[in-house]
Design a protein around this motif. Structure first.
Motif, PDB file in Angstrom:
ATOM      1  N   ARG A 158       0.834  -1.203   0.000  1.00  0.00           N
ATOM      2  CA  ARG A 158       0.000   0.000   0.000  1.00  0.00           C
ATOM      3  C   ARG A 158       0.875   1.262   0.000  1.00  0.00           C
ATOM      4  O   ARG A 158       0.602   2.223  -0.722  1.00  0.00           O
ATOM      5  CB  ARG A 158      -0.929  -0.009   1.215  1.00  0.00           C
ATOM      6  CG  ARG A 158      -1.862   1.215   1.263  1.00  0.00           C
ATOM      7  CD  ARG A 158      -2.738   1.190   2.490  1.00  0.00           C
ATOM      8  NE  ARG A 158      -3.739   0.120   2.434  1.00  0.00           N
ATOM      9  CZ  ARG A 158      -3.662  -1.018   3.123  1.00  0.00           C
ATOM     10  NH1 ARG A 158      -2.618  -1.237   3.942  1.00  0.00           N
ATOM     11  NH2 ARG A 158      -4.605  -1.929   3.029  1.00  0.00           N
ATOM     12  N   SER A 231      -7.616  -7.687  -1.069  1.00  0.00           N
ATOM     13  CA  SER A 231      -6.943  -6.493  -0.560  1.00  0.00           C
ATOM     14  C   SER A 231      -5.870  -6.021  -1.533  1.00  0.00           C
ATOM     15  O   SER A 231      -5.690  -4.811  -1.747  1.00  0.00           O
ATOM     16  CB  SER A 231      -6.329  -6.774   0.811  1.00  0.00           C
ATOM     17  OG  SER A 231      -5.355  -7.803   0.730  1.00  0.00           O
ATOM     18  N   THR A 234      -7.692  -4.261  -4.354  1.00  0.00           N
ATOM     19  CA  THR A 234      -8.231  -2.970  -3.931  1.00  0.00           C
ATOM     20  C   THR A 234      -7.135  -1.917  -3.788  1.00  0.00           C
ATOM     21  O   THR A 234      -7.303  -0.761  -4.209  1.00  0.00           O
ATOM     22  CB  THR A 234      -8.992  -3.116  -2.603  1.00  0.00           C
ATOM     23  OG1 THR A 234     -10.023  -4.097  -2.765  1.00  0.00           O
ATOM     24  CG2 THR A 234      -9.598  -1.796  -2.170  1.00  0.00           C
ATOM     25  N   ARG A 237      -5.894  -0.918  -7.360  1.00  0.00           N
ATOM     26  CA  ARG A 237      -6.916  -0.164  -8.091  1.00  0.00           C
ATOM     27  C   ARG A 237      -7.087   1.228  -7.530  1.00  0.00           C
ATOM     28  O   ARG A 237      -7.099   2.218  -8.271  1.00  0.00           O
ATOM     29  CB  ARG A 237      -8.251  -0.921  -8.022  1.00  0.00           C
ATOM     30  CG  ARG A 237      -9.393  -0.241  -8.771  1.00  0.00           C
ATOM     31  CD  ARG A 237     -10.722  -0.780  -8.291  1.00  0.00           C
ATOM     32  NE  ARG A 237     -10.912  -0.510  -6.867  1.00  0.00           N
ATOM     33  CZ  ARG A 237     -11.833  -1.122  -6.112  1.00  0.00           C
ATOM     34  NH1 ARG A 237     -12.604  -2.050  -6.641  1.00  0.00           N
ATOM     35  NH2 ARG A 237     -11.955  -0.810  -4.841  1.00  0.00           N
ATOM     36  N   ASP A 238      -7.219   1.357  -6.226  1.00  0.00           N
ATOM     37  CA  ASP A 238      -7.473   2.668  -5.621  1.00  0.00           C
ATOM     38  C   ASP A 238      -6.309   3.627  -5.846  1.00  0.00           C
ATOM     39  O   ASP A 238      -6.511   4.823  -6.107  1.00  0.00           O
ATOM     40  CB  ASP A 238      -7.741   2.516  -4.121  1.00  0.00           C
ATOM     41  CG  ASP A 238      -9.061   1.802  -3.839  1.00  0.00           C
ATOM     42  OD1 ASP A 238      -9.847   1.617  -4.778  1.00  0.00           O
ATOM     43  OD2 ASP A 238      -9.294   1.434  -2.675  1.00  0.00           O
ATOM     44  N   ALA A 239      -5.073   3.098  -5.753  1.00  0.00           N
ATOM     45  CA  ALA A 239      -3.910   3.961  -5.949  1.00  0.00           C
ATOM     46  C   ALA A 239      -3.846   4.480  -7.380  1.00  0.00           C
ATOM     47  O   ALA A 239      -3.592   5.663  -7.624  1.00  0.00           O
ATOM     48  CB  ALA A 239      -2.631   3.206  -5.603  1.00  0.00           C
ATOM     49  N   VAL A 241      -6.383   4.612  -9.630  1.00  0.00           N
ATOM     50  CA  VAL A 241      -7.542   5.467  -9.903  1.00  0.00           C
ATOM     51  C   VAL A 241      -7.258   6.889  -9.448  1.00  0.00           C
ATOM     52  O   VAL A 241      -7.504   7.866 -10.164  1.00  0.00           O
ATOM     53  CB  VAL A 241      -8.807   4.922  -9.213  1.00  0.00           C
ATOM     54  CG1 VAL A 241      -9.899   5.988  -9.170  1.00  0.00           C
ATOM     55  CG2 VAL A 241      -9.332   3.691  -9.950  1.00  0.00           C
ATOM     56  N   SER A 242      -6.733   7.006  -8.245  1.00  0.00           N
ATOM     57  CA  SER A 242      -6.428   8.331  -7.706  1.00  0.00           C
ATOM     58  C   SER A 242      -5.412   9.058  -8.567  1.00  0.00           C
ATOM     59  O   SER A 242      -5.571  10.242  -8.883  1.00  0.00           O
ATOM     60  CB  SER A 242      -5.905   8.188  -6.270  1.00  0.00           C
ATOM     61  OG  SER A 242      -5.518   9.441  -5.749  1.00  0.00           O
ATOM     62  N   CYS A 317      -9.575  -5.230 -13.302  1.00  0.00           N
ATOM     63  CA  CYS A 317      -8.844  -4.189 -12.579  1.00  0.00           C
ATOM     64  C   CYS A 317      -8.684  -2.948 -13.449  1.00  0.00           C
ATOM     65  O   CYS A 317      -8.956  -1.831 -13.015  1.00  0.00           O
ATOM     66  CB  CYS A 317      -7.471  -4.720 -12.150  1.00  0.00           C
ATOM     67  SG  CYS A 317      -6.461  -3.514 -11.264  1.00  0.00           S
ATOM     68  N   GLU A 320     -11.998  -1.057 -14.005  1.00  0.00           N
ATOM     69  CA  GLU A 320     -12.469  -0.292 -12.850  1.00  0.00           C
ATOM     70  C   GLU A 320     -11.615   0.955 -12.600  1.00  0.00           C
ATOM     71  O   GLU A 320     -12.135   2.006 -12.243  1.00  0.00           O
ATOM     72  CB  GLU A 320     -12.474  -1.182 -11.616  1.00  0.00           C
ATOM     73  CG  GLU A 320     -13.530  -2.270 -11.661  1.00  0.00           C
ATOM     74  CD  GLU A 320     -13.646  -3.021 -10.346  1.00  0.00           C
ATOM     75  OE1 GLU A 320     -13.025  -2.585  -9.361  1.00  0.00           O
ATOM     76  OE2 GLU A 320     -14.354  -4.045 -10.306  1.00  0.00           O
ATOM     77  N   LEU A 321     -10.300   0.840 -12.804  1.00  0.00           N
ATOM     78  CA  LEU A 321      -9.468   2.005 -12.509  1.00  0.00           C
ATOM     79  C   LEU A 321      -9.530   3.046 -13.618  1.00  0.00           C
ATOM     80  O   LEU A 321      -9.392   4.241 -13.371  1.00  0.00           O
ATOM     81  CB  LEU A 321      -8.023   1.581 -12.228  1.00  0.00           C
ATOM     82  CG  LEU A 321      -7.139   1.105 -13.367  1.00  0.00           C
ATOM     83  CD1 LEU A 321      -6.416   2.275 -14.012  1.00  0.00           C
ATOM     84  CD2 LEU A 321      -6.108   0.116 -12.848  1.00  0.00           C
TER      85      LEU A 321
END
Length: 599
Positions: A158, A231, A234, A237-239, A241-242, A317, A320-321
């Motif tokens: 992360r 995890s 997630t 993807r979140d990193a 996307v941001s 993945c 979604e991103l």
């Protein structure tokens, strides 16, 4: 990691292994003594073999069985000792791996991942070799270590994804665009001598540093093997996307709807569309697919590298991103396509269509797979919608071109309407759709109809013909130097060249007829002035002088008038001068040869 003063599970197991090895060694010594005693006994009883043969056979069979049993025991002892030694090796590996795990991944992440693999190997060893319940404690301890290590790796994964998922600065992205689309107004424009391989046009900004990708891959592999699939997914993807959303925000990308577009001032809308054209090409053309460099393709490549060889749905993945950002980009284009576009905005609409049409093959490659079908379909529908809106606007534009009544050009030069129409048609030239081809023909025909109508507004028809030649020649040169040649065909070019030639003939006849008339004389009648007034040709000298004077006056008049006219095409200008000279010079030379001495 046990309680103070109390042996750990592996230490207890090691003690048991050592005791077992010592017992096996003592058993082996006893066995060797027994074998020696049996050999001595056999020598003593050999003398009475003949007397007690029946009994001896029975006893010897028993001895053979015992000898075989002792031999097998010896083999088993050797094997047991080997297993014991392997267990001690595994316990030593476990101690060293535990020491590495206790230090955490920050000190040496690669060594940390290697220690986790070693612990997994220890579990496989004891699961396949050990049958004693005494190993359960060791296995539980190693599993606890792995669980702890996986949590630490998750935190480190992360942190690394956050550290190396920074937004790309706009200057970096614009620098990566090929020069053919970096124009002052943001619209695509070709430049000369472009490389044949389109991939050579692009530079390669690093979304995630190349050196960190293998490490991220190894960490993701560990997380998935330890059951932390979701995890890992997630976090990645979140990193990304941001990072992607922040990159687009830095470029000024925002979600707009039809109402926003309708209320936008013309200059603001023009800027927005110009920016959007570049945003789309940045979004779909910057990083790595095999030789196709695109931003979103770079995201897909990151997925491929990080999750290579891992049971992980990379398409999902990526979808979604990238989905939210890409759909935000498309929303503006969709809003424009659904808006009522006036003819003067047509060129911008066609620019947008040209961008989407030009990106179609790259969209096919990037947005493949069932999870990306929504984005693929959205891009296709936007291209189709832009084409439909463009066709509707083009119909209005054709009518506007034919009805345009802007003032005539006093010097006969190319009319601004001609330039505007040609510029509006340029984005269509990359299209292959038959409907676009038909509309392109209609636009140019509407322009020609307008030019024919404007010709009638010229009081001096000679200037009108100059006007027609200039504008039709401008159309011809545009078609010859662009893809329009393939769309309209050579027949269109030849037909319009004949129109230019016909107008040239009309111009020469109208503009130079009067001056040619001054070089003609009526035949002598035989009456009138005295014979001294006539030359040898029987023509009055006074008339000849008048003809010369009239020629000079007319020529000066034509020169004064036509020097104010403009023929910007140098080739057309040279051809027209030659044609006039071929008309006037022979007539003048003939007149001078015949009457010059009488002047």
């Amino acid at each position: 990691m046990g309680e103070p003063g109390r042996p750990t599970a592996e230490e207890g197991l090691a003690q048991q292994v050592r005791a077992l090895r010592e017992a096996l060694e003592r058993s082996e010594a006893n066995t060797e003594g027994m074998v020696a005693a049996l050999g001595s006994f056999r020598n003593r009883v050999s003398a009475i073999d003949a007397v007690v043969r029946p009994a001896q056979v029975a006893d010897w069979a028993v001895a053979q069985v015992r000898m075989h049993a002792l031999s097998m025991a010896n083999v088993n002892i050797d094997r047991t000792i080997e297993v014991a030694e392997d267990i001690l090796v595994q316990l030593d590996i476990a101690r060293r791996a535990e020491a590495t795990i206790s230090k955490g991944p920050q000190e040496d992440i690669e060594r940390y991942l290697e220690a986790m693999d070693q612990l997994k190997g220890i579990i496989r060893f004891f699961s396949s070799h050990a049958n004693s319940k005494s190993c359960e404690g060791l296995l539980n301890h190693v599993n606890d270590l792995l669980t702890h290590a996986a949590l630490m790796i998750e935190d480190e994964f992360r942190q690394l994804m956050g550290t190396y998922s920074k937004p790309i600065e706009p200057d970096c992205l614009f620098d990566c665009l090929p020069k053919l689309i970096c124009t002052s107004n943001g619209a695509p424009e070709a430049v000369e001598e472009q490389p044949s391989n389109s991939s050579d046009l692009y530079q390669n900004p690093m979304l995630i540093p190349q050196k960190i990708l293998p490490l991220l891959h190894d960490m993701a592999h560990q997380l998935v093997q330890n059951g932390n699939h979701q995890s890992c997914y997630t976090i990645y993807r979140d990193a990304r996307v941001s990072a992607l959303e922040r990159s687009l925000r830095k470029l000024g990308v925002e979600e707009l709807n039809k109402g926003d577009v309708q209320r936008m001032q013309w200059e603001h809308l023009k800027t927005k569309i110009g920016n959007w054209n570049q945003f789309m090409q940045i979004a779909v053309r910057i990083l790595v697919l095999p030789k196709v460099k695109v931003l979103l393709a770079g995201e897909r490549k990151n997925c491929d590298l990080v999750f290579d060889g891992i049971a992980f749905d990379k398409d999902q993945c990526f979808a979604e991103l990238a989905g939210l950002s890409f759909m935000t980009l498309l929303s503006f284009g969709d809003a424009v396509a659904k808006s009522k576009m006036s003819p003067e905005k047509l060129s911008l609409l066609l620019d947008m269509y040209g961008v989407m049409h030009g990106l179609r093959s790259e969209v096919e490659v990037i947005f493949q797979g069932r999870f990306c079908c929504e984005m693929h379909e959205a891009a296709f529908n936007l291209t189709k919608s832009l084409a439909q809106t463009a066709q509707e606007a083009l119909v209005d534009f054709v009518e506007a071109v034919e009805k345009d009544t802007e003032n005539t050009i006093q010097d006969g030069n190319v009319h601004p309407l001609t330039i505007h129409v040609i510029n509006c048609a340029k984005p269509l030239l990359g299209a292959t759709e038959s409907q676009i081809t038909v509309v392109t023909r209609k636009i140019l025909q509407a322009l020609q109809n307008n030019l024919d109508r404007r010709f009638k507004l010229y009081k001096d028809s000679a200037l009108g013909y100059i006007f027609l030649m200039n504008n039709i020649q401008y159309m011809i040169m545009f078609v010859c130097r662009s893809e329009a040649k393939d769309i309209l065909g050579n027949d269109w070019i030849q037909m319009h060249r004949r129109i230019v030639q016909k107008n040239s003939t009309h111009y020469r006849r109208v503009a130079w007829k009067k001056i040619l008339d001054t070089l003609s004389v009526p035949a002598a009648s035989g009456t009138g002035p005295s014979a001294s007034e006539f030359s040898d040709t029987g023509v009055s000298r006074t008339m000849i002088k008048e003809r010369f004077r009239s020629f000079n006056n007319k020529f000066e008049e034509i020169h004064t008038t036509q020097s104010q006219w403009n023929i910007p095409d140098k080739e057309l200008q040279a051809d027209l001068r030659l044609a006039v000279a071929e008309l006037v010079v022979p007539a003048y030379r003939s007149f001078v040869t015949r009457f010059g001495y009488a002047n």
